[in-house]
Design an enzyme around this catalytic site. Structure first.
Site, PDB file in Angstrom:
ATOM      1  CB  CYS A  33      67.367  96.860 -27.857  1.00 20.06           C
ATOM      2  SG  CYS A  33      67.475  98.608 -27.447  1.00 20.06           S
ATOM      3  CG  ASN A  45      71.164 102.575 -27.511  1.00 18.01           C
ATOM      4  OD1 ASN A  45      72.032 103.420 -27.674  1.00 18.01           O
ATOM      5  ND2 ASN A  45      71.156 101.828 -26.444  1.00 18.01           N
ATOM      6  CB  CYS A  77      62.973 100.753 -24.612  1.00 15.04           C
ATOM      7  SG  CYS A  77      61.809 102.056 -25.095  1.00 15.04           S
ATOM      8  NE  ARG A  78      63.813  95.906 -26.805  1.00 11.53           N
ATOM      9  CZ  ARG A  78      63.701  95.283 -27.961  1.00 11.53           C
ATOM     10  NH1 ARG A  78      63.423  93.985 -27.980  1.00 11.53           N
ATOM     11  NH2 ARG A  78      63.886  95.935 -29.095  1.00 11.53           N
ATOM     12  CB  SER A  79      70.217  98.065 -25.294  1.00 15.90           C
ATOM     13  OG  SER A  79      70.035  99.226 -26.049  1.00 15.90           O
ATOM     14  CG  ASP A  92      60.214  97.132 -28.944  1.00  9.36           C
ATOM     15  OD1 ASP A  92      60.211  97.985 -28.035  1.00  9.36           O
ATOM     16  OD2 ASP A  92      60.421  97.393 -30.137  1.00  9.36           O
TER      17      ASP A  92
HETATM   18  P1  4NP Z   1      64.145  99.531 -27.941  1.00 11.36           P
HETATM   19  O1  4NP Z   1      62.640 100.001 -28.259  1.00 11.36           O
HETATM   20  O2  4NP Z   1      64.600  98.734 -29.123  1.00 11.36           O
HETATM   21  O3  4NP Z   1      63.989  98.682 -26.708  1.00 11.36           O
HETATM   22  O4  4NP Z   1      64.947 100.799 -27.715  1.00 11.36           O
HETATM   23  C1  4NP Z   1      62.301 100.678 -29.432  1.00 11.36           C
HETATM   24  C2  4NP Z   1      62.433 102.049 -29.506  1.00 11.36           C
HETATM   25  C3  4NP Z   1      62.086 102.729 -30.673  1.00 11.36           C
HETATM   26  C4  4NP Z   1      61.617 102.032 -31.763  1.00 11.36           C
HETATM   27  C5  4NP Z   1      61.503 100.658 -31.696  1.00 11.36           C
HETATM   28  C6  4NP Z   1      61.852  99.980 -30.536  1.00 11.36           C
HETATM   29  N1  4NP Z   1      61.241 102.696 -32.944  1.00 11.36           N
HETATM   30  O5  4NP Z   1      60.838 102.036 -33.899  1.00 11.36           O
HETATM   31  O6  4NP Z   1      61.350 103.925 -32.998  1.00 11.36           O
END
Ligand code: 4NP
Length: 162
Positions: free
Chosen positions: A14, A17, A19-21, A131
């Site tokens: 994702c 790294n 939340c989703r992945s 997201d």
């Molecule tokens: P992820 O979510 O891609 O599912 O881990 C996010 C976590 C942090 C950020 C964006 C998306 N960020 O911009 O910090």
């Protein structure tokens, strides 16, 4: 002597790294263990953005996942071109992750390893894993619903190939 892994290796990717992945990794590993396939299938996760490097998953995602019985202990890392040599399958959470991975792939052959998580959904009519970072707590539950279905179908697809 270097031991060459004969396990089938899946990398979930994702943006951050956190939340989703890592949630996908935790759910997928849970399914692999439940099916006694730990010696055949292995998972990891990574982000296209490296700004959260070394961090545990977001507390909201850890809590939502723990509520369903998944303990998430992965530490964030950035995806690299070398991952295309190491992994058999690379699963993108959304279209931007997919495009970023396509650009990172070191060869045309390597691009064939990239798949969308949403392509493993059957009952949910959505083309990407949203997201949840800027969503409310409901967003984390929705993401876990999607990932549970997608990881179950992904596991069955891999098992059928092994
Ligand atoms: P992820 O979510 O891609 O599912 O881990 C996010 C976590 C942090 C950020 C964006 C998306 N960020 O911009 O910090």
């Amino acid at each position: 002597m270097t031991e060459v892994s004969s396990k089938y290796k899946v990398l979930f990717v994702c943006l951050g790294n956190i939340c989703r992945s890592p949630a996908a990794q935790g759910i997928f590993e849970h399914i692999v263990r439940e099916n006694g396939m730990q010696d055949r299938i292995e998972a990891d996760s990574a982000g296209t953005y490296g700004g959260h490097r070394g961090e545990l998953p977001d507390r909201r995602m850890r809590n939502a996942a723990m509520y369903r019985g998944y303990g998430l202990t992965h530490r964030s890392r950035q995806v690299s071109g070398l991952d295309f040599l190491d992994f058999d399958l690379i699963i993108a959470m959304d279209d931007q992750n997919y495009e970023d991975l396509m650009h990172l792939a070191p060869s045309v052959e390597a691009t064939h390893k990239i798949k969308r998580m949403a392509s493993y959904l059957t009952t949910h009519k959505i083309t990407y894993i949203p997201d949840p970072y800027y969503m409310g707590l409901d967003g984390f539950g929705l993401v876990l619903d999607l990932l549970e279905e997608g990881c179950g179908n992904l596991f069955n697809a891999i098992k059928a190939e092994l």
